[in-house]
Design an enzyme around this catalytic site. Structure first.
Site, PDB file in Angstrom:
ATOM      1  N   TYR A 133      11.425  -9.034  -7.213  1.00 37.14           N
ATOM      2  CA  TYR A 133      10.004  -9.096  -6.833  1.00 37.14           C
ATOM      3  C   TYR A 133       9.439  -7.697  -6.634  1.00 37.14           C
ATOM      4  CZ  TYR A 133       5.847 -10.297  -4.047  1.00 37.14           C
ATOM      5  OH  TYR A 133       4.566 -10.403  -3.572  1.00 37.14           O
ATOM      6  N   LYS A 137       6.728  -5.357  -9.065  1.00 32.30           N
ATOM      7  CA  LYS A 137       5.518  -4.790  -8.479  1.00 32.30           C
ATOM      8  C   LYS A 137       5.473  -3.276  -8.692  1.00 32.30           C
ATOM      9  CE  LYS A 137       3.824  -8.570  -6.498  1.00 32.30           C
ATOM     10  NZ  LYS A 137       2.527  -9.166  -6.865  1.00 32.30           N
ATOM     11  N   ARG A 169       3.085 -23.059   0.887  1.00 34.09           N
ATOM     12  CA  ARG A 169       4.112 -22.031   0.880  1.00 34.09           C
ATOM     13  C   ARG A 169       4.752 -22.033   2.258  1.00 34.09           C
ATOM     14  NH1 ARG A 169       1.596 -16.678  -2.182  1.00 34.09           N
ATOM     15  NH2 ARG A 169       0.916 -17.706  -4.091  1.00 34.09           N
TER      16      ARG A 169
END
Length: 234
Positions: A133, A137, A169
Site C-alpha cells: 500500500y 502511494k 470499512r
C-alpha cells in the site's frame, strides 16, 4: 466563503476525479461554492445525482482515459482517487486505481495545459516501503512529480480519514474510534498520527490551490490541518 481575489479576474476551471469519495464529495461542495471557479468538471464512471449550474459531469472509462482527452481549459486538477486492498480485491486492481489512473490523468491534463495538480496519497507513502500500500502511494508520488509543465504539484499525505463513508470499512471505523479516544495522548512525536477529518483535507486542498506555491509541495497530515484552519470559512 472567500471573496474573489483582486488579482483573480477570470474564473478558473477545476477538474475533479474521485468526487464521490470521502474527501472528494466535500471538495466538490467547496469548489461549487467558491466564486473563483466558473466551472467544475467531474470525471465519473456514472453520473452523480448532484446538480449545479457550474457543474459539468464527464462520464468516462478510466481504463481508456486518453479517449476522453485532451482536458483543455482546465487550470486546477484535483485527484481524490483511491481504494483499499479489501475493496480492490487484488494488488493489480489496487495499483490500477491508486497508481495507473492518477498518473494517466496527470499526464493528460498536463498535455491539455493544466497549471496545477493536487493529489491525495497517504501518510507513510514511500516507494521503498516493504508494505505494498505505502509503496504504491510512494511510486505514484514520484511518477507524478516528474511530469513537466505544471506550475505546481501538491501532494497530500493525510493520516486516518474521519467521515461518513458509503461503503463499510469496519477496520478503519474501529481504528478511527480508538484513535479518537487516544487523541488526548497523541502529543509530541505521536501528534502527526492523529486522524484527520475528510472535510479538512478538502479545505486544505482548496487553500493550497490558491497559495501561490510553485514546484512540488508535500503536505503532511498536520500541515493539511493548518491549511484547513487558514480560512475556516472555506
Amino acid at each position: 466563503m472567500n471573496t474573489p481575489s483582486t488579482q483573480q479576474t477570470t474564473p478558473r476551471t477545476a477538474l475533479v476525479a474521485g468526487a464521490s469519495g470521502l474527501v472528494g464529495k466535500h471538495l466538490l461542495e467547496l469548489l461549487l461554492e467558491d466564486p473563483r471557479y466558473g466551472t467544475v468538471q467531474v470525471l465519473t464512471r456514472r453520473k452523480l445525482k448532484k446538480q449545479h449550474p457550474r457543474l459539468e459531469q464527464l462520464v468516462v472509462d478510466f481504463d481508456a482515459l486518453d479517449q476522453h482527452a485532451p482536458f483543455t481549459g482546465v487550470q486546477d486538477v484535483y485527484c481524490c482517487l483511491g481504494t483499499t486492498m479489501k475493496k480492490a480485491g487484488s494488488k493489480e486492481v489496487f495499483r490500477k486505481v491508486d497508481y495507473v489512473y492518477p498518473l494517466a490523468l496527470a499526464r493528460l491534463a498536463a498535455q491539455g495545459g493544466a497549471e496545477q495538480y493536487l493529489l491525495i496519497t497517504a501518510m507513510g507513502a514511500n516507494k521503498g516501503s516493504l508494505f505494498f500500500y505505502n509503496r504504491v502511494k510512494g511510486e505514484v508520488e514520484e511518477a507524478v512529480s516528474k511530469i513537466p509543465n505544471y506550475k505546481s504539484i501538491h501532494i497530500f499525505r493525510p493520516s486516518l480519514l474521519l467521515g461518513d463513508r458509503k461503503e463499510d470499512r469496519l477496520g478503519e471505523d474501529l481504528a478511527g474510534r480508538v484513535t479518537k479516544l487516544l487523541r488526548p495522548l497523541m502529543v509530541g512525536p505521536f501528534r502527526p498520527y492523529r486522524p484527520i477529518k475528510a472535510r479538512d483535507v478538502a479545505r486544505g486542498m482548496l487553500h493550497a490551490a490558491f497559495s501561490g506555491s510553485r514546484g512540488v509541495v508535500l503536505h503532511a497530515s498536520e500541515d493539511i490541518k493548518k491549511l484547513a484552519r487558514t480560512n475556516p470559512k472555506v
